[in-house]
Design an enzyme around this catalytic site. Structure first.
Site, short mmCIF file in Angstrom:
data_model
loop_
_atom_site.label_atom_id
_atom_site.label_comp_id
_atom_site.label_asym_id
_atom_site.label_seq_id
_atom_site.Cartn_x
_atom_site.Cartn_y
_atom_site.Cartn_z
N ASN A 181 -8.52 -3.14 -3.26
CA ASN A 181 -9.24 -4.42 -3.10
C ASN A 181 -10.07 -4.51 -1.82
O ASN A 181 -11.21 -4.95 -1.86
CB ASN A 181 -8.30 -5.62 -3.25
CG ASN A 181 -7.16 -5.60 -2.28
OD1 ASN A 181 -6.70 -4.54 -1.85
ND2 ASN A 181 -6.67 -6.76 -1.92
N GLU A 278 3.02 -4.36 2.38
CA GLU A 278 2.27 -5.61 2.21
C GLU A 278 1.99 -5.73 0.72
O GLU A 278 1.20 -4.97 0.17
CB GLU A 278 0.99 -5.51 3.05
CG GLU A 278 0.50 -6.86 3.52
CD GLU A 278 -0.34 -7.53 2.47
OE1 GLU A 278 0.26 -8.09 1.53
OE2 GLU A 278 -1.56 -7.49 2.59
N CYS A 313 -4.75 -10.43 -1.68
CA CYS A 313 -3.31 -10.71 -1.65
C CYS A 313 -3.04 -12.13 -1.16
O CYS A 313 -2.01 -12.70 -1.47
CB CYS A 313 -2.59 -9.68 -0.79
SG CYS A 313 -3.37 -9.42 0.79
N GLU A 492 1.18 -6.73 10.35
CA GLU A 492 0.05 -5.89 10.74
C GLU A 492 -0.92 -6.70 11.58
O GLU A 492 -0.80 -7.93 11.68
CB GLU A 492 -0.67 -5.38 9.47
CG GLU A 492 0.22 -4.48 8.62
CD GLU A 492 -0.48 -3.85 7.41
OE1 GLU A 492 -1.05 -4.60 6.60
OE2 GLU A 492 -0.47 -2.61 7.29
P1 NAD Z 1 -0.48 -0.02 -7.07
O1 NAD Z 1 0.52 -0.66 -6.21
O2 NAD Z 1 -0.03 0.59 -8.33
O3 NAD Z 1 -1.26 1.13 -6.26
C1 NAD Z 1 -1.59 1.03 -4.90
C2 NAD Z 1 -1.60 2.43 -4.30
O4 NAD Z 1 -0.31 3.02 -4.43
C3 NAD Z 1 -2.56 3.39 -4.99
O5 NAD Z 1 -3.13 4.23 -4.01
C4 NAD Z 1 -1.65 4.19 -5.90
O6 NAD Z 1 -2.14 5.45 -6.24
C5 NAD Z 1 -0.42 4.31 -5.03
N1 NAD Z 1 0.82 4.59 -5.76
C6 NAD Z 1 1.15 4.22 -7.01
N2 NAD Z 1 2.40 4.65 -7.30
C7 NAD Z 1 2.86 5.29 -6.20
C8 NAD Z 1 4.08 5.92 -5.87
N3 NAD Z 1 5.09 5.99 -6.74
N4 NAD Z 1 4.23 6.45 -4.64
C9 NAD Z 1 3.24 6.39 -3.74
N5 NAD Z 1 2.04 5.80 -4.00
C10 NAD Z 1 1.86 5.24 -5.21
O7 NAD Z 1 -1.58 -1.09 -7.32
P2 NAD Z 1 -2.81 -1.02 -8.31
O8 NAD Z 1 -2.51 -0.29 -9.59
O9 NAD Z 1 -3.93 -0.52 -7.51
O10 NAD Z 1 -2.94 -2.55 -8.66
C11 NAD Z 1 -1.95 -3.17 -9.47
C12 NAD Z 1 -1.65 -4.54 -9.00
O11 NAD Z 1 -1.25 -4.52 -7.62
C13 NAD Z 1 -2.81 -5.51 -9.01
O12 NAD Z 1 -2.98 -6.08 -10.25
C14 NAD Z 1 -2.42 -6.52 -7.97
O13 NAD Z 1 -1.60 -7.50 -8.53
C15 NAD Z 1 -1.62 -5.71 -6.98
N6 NAD Z 1 -2.39 -5.36 -5.78
C16 NAD Z 1 -2.02 -5.96 -4.64
C17 NAD Z 1 -2.73 -5.69 -3.48
C18 NAD Z 1 -2.37 -6.34 -2.19
O14 NAD Z 1 -3.21 -6.47 -1.32
N7 NAD Z 1 -1.16 -6.73 -2.00
C19 NAD Z 1 -3.81 -4.83 -3.49
C20 NAD Z 1 -4.14 -4.20 -4.71
C21 NAD Z 1 -3.41 -4.48 -5.84
#
Ligand code: NAD
Length: 513
Positions: A181, A278, A313, A492
């Site tokens: 994001n 986070e 977020c 952070e």
């Molecule tokens: P995600 O949590 O699946 O992925 C975020 C990061 O983690 C990516 O780089 C991904 O490759 C990595 N990742 C995934 N599985 C992992 C593992 N087992 N070990 C280490 N790294 C891993 O999030 P997403 O698929 O990008 O988005 C899904 C949902 O997450 C969104 O719909 C939203 O609700 C939420 N989200 C939250 C934030 C925030 O700022 N808190 C940001 C993006 C997405």
């Protein structure tokens, strides 16, 4: 009249041409970065040469192939970081700080290029989002660079003949796992304190936004010593998980979903290494009956991050408004949201770009459909979707403000991460706080009132890591950011967060007797 119309159409044509040129320049950079990771200061292919397609969310076209790093590449990146840390960690802290700040200055001169690359891969609007994000990246590096000399310990008055003190030392190789994001901003707030504190870093970018992060790191590597900052790309299971589990990774900092955050916490627990998580929110904005309503409506536009398609977020995805002001608030808010222009992210006239991916668009549309199906709910859809032929395969969605949604409904309880909010009425202050706190998350909250006593009362009882009164801005440097409950662990953006999360305190006792 006809000359005015031709003026307008000439201006529209000029904006469209400018957008086309910017997109072409960003595509050229993307093709240079295709298939590469950044290790030891150089762009290199992965060991296997595997890659995946990166899509332009505005057009659905393929931008380029992205390197798909796996455990063998993780090994190389972590080894590079470990080797580089030996010299980096013993540099005087101020020397590290100066280098990080200088890297920020160099980065600032590439702001336009980074903003365009981010626009291309994220679908966020260049004018309203990506330019600011690119500029913030440099700012964060300079901020933490300036804090370097604050990495210091304390003396302890133990007893005569003994010198007791503490010193701060780096924790080791840091894994920084990023979401899509605000990837540049989040990279900055993770790498800057980690590096200044003497750690080296391996960044794992998001599958959806690998390019701006990779290019920014390439630029930073013009100033930083080789291997101190490495960047790999790939999916969560094959790249993120082995990075987190790597025996030489001593600390993990992550922003993303709760599900992944818990997986990372579990993997880190296996190795007993610290984590910062986070994990998002469902942030309430509470508008009391005495609030300045116009200010609150303008605040809701910012708080809900409509110009980022709600992909934040801290998005105010639950707006609690006193029943006496509810209808007026909804009417004013929907009118303002409807004025926002949805369109080509590169076009300077665009306020709102696209959702990041088809998968995320399906998720957002799924919630909108669920909300529509709720008894008594109304979906106020705002704005107009773009009509240009080339944007028809883009992941655009109209913002939706729901009314008549109960706080128990999934639309009000779950993180949608799209431009969807709900306005919920309340009758008393206590009821508002009860609804605000009836939530699994606790990242951010805001209270809107002219009464200082009500403001303080709310600040004391709102369950959130970050509470604002009469504003709901994005996180700011020098203000701790992080959540309670399911929103995560750790903070952070501050000196304290750098010391707490990227150093460990060594206690020393010297007996002179
Ligand atoms: P995600 O949590 O699946 O992925 C975020 C990061 O983690 C990516 O780089 C991904 O490759 C990595 N990742 C995934 N599985 C992992 C593992 N087992 N070990 C280490 N790294 C891993 O999030 P997403 O698929 O990008 O988005 C899904 C949902 O997450 C969104 O719909 C939203 O609700 C939420 N989200 C939250 C934030 C925030 O700022 N808190 C940001 C993006 C997405």
């Amino acid at each position: 009249m006809s000359s005015t119309m031709s003026d307008v159409s000439a201006a529209n044509g000029a904006e469209a041409d400018a957008a086309t040129k910017l997109r072409a320049a960003a595509l050229a950079t993307a093709s240079r970065l295709a298939g590469k990771v950044l290790i030891d200061g150089a762009l290199v292919p992965t060991e296997s040469g595997r890659s995946f397609d990166l899509l332009d969310p505005a057009t659905g076209d393929i931008i380029c192939k992205v390197a798909e790093a796996r455990s063998e590449d993780v090994d190389v990146a972590v080894k590079s970081a470990r080797v580089a840390m030996a010299a980096w960690s013993v540099l005087p802290a101020r020397a590290r700080g100066k280098l990080v700040a200088e890297a920020g200055r160099v980065l600032a001169s590439h702001g336009d290029e980074l903003a365009a690359l981010l626009t291309l891969e994220s679908g966020k609007a260049l004018r309203t989002e990506c330019r600011t994000e690119a500029a913030n990246l440099a700012d964060v590096l300079q901020f933490f660079g300036g804090l370097a000399s604050e990495i210091k310990g304390e003396t302890v008055p133990l007893r005569p003949g003994v010198l007791a003190y503490t010193q701060r030392e780096p924790v080791g190789v840091v894994a920084a796992v990023l979401p899509w994001n605000v990837p540049l901003m989040l990279m900055a707030i993770k790498i800057a304190p980690a590096l200044v504190a003497g750690n080296s870093v391996v960044v794992k970018s998001s599958e959806e936004t690998p390019l701006a992060v990779l290019r920014a790191a390439e630029i930073l590597n013009q100033v930083l010593p080789e291997g101190v900052l490495n960047v790999i790309s790939g999916d969560g299971a094959s790249c993120g998980a082995p990075l987190v589990a790597h025996p030489d990774v001593a600390k993990v900092t992550f922003t993303g979903s709760v599900t992944t955050g818990k997986r990372i916490y579990t993997a880190a627990a296996e190795k007993l290494v610290p984590v910062t998580l986070e994990l998002g929110g469902k942030s309430p904005m509470v508008v009391l009956d005495d609030a300045d309503l116009d200010k609150a409506v303008d605040g809701a536009l910012v708080a809900m991050r409509f110009t980022r398609q709600g992909q934040s977020c801290t998005a105010a995805s639950r707006i609690l408004v006193h029943r006496s002001r509810h209808d007026e608030f909804v009417q004013k808010l929907t009118a303002k949201v409807a004025e926002l222009v949805i369109g080509d992210p590169f076009d300077e006239r665009t306020d709102i770009g696209t959702i990041i991916s088809r998968k995320q668009l399906d998720k957002v549309e799924g919630y909108i459909a669920q909300g529509r199906g709720a008894a008594g709910a109304t979906a106020h859809e705002c704005g107009t979707l773009p009509t240009q032929e080339r944007l028809q395969r883009g992941f655009f969605v109209r913002p939706v403000v729901f009314t008549g949604i109960d706080n128990d409904h999934p639309v009000a309880r779950e993180e949608i991460f799209g431009p969807v909010t709900c306005v919920i009425p309340f009758d008393t202050f206590d009821e508002a706080i009860a609804i605000a706190n009836d939530c699994d998350f606790g990242l951010a909250a805001s209270i809107w009132t002219r009464d200082i006593k009500s403001a303080f009362a709310a600040v004391g009882v709102l369950e959130a890591g970050f509470v604002q009164v009469n504003q709901a801005q994005v996180a700011e440097l020098n203000i701790s950011m992080g959540g309670v409950k399911q929103s995560g662990i750790g903070r952070e953006l501050t000196l304290e967060s750098m010391l707490e999360h990227f150093t460990h305190r060594k206690s020393v006792v010297i007996n002179f007797e």
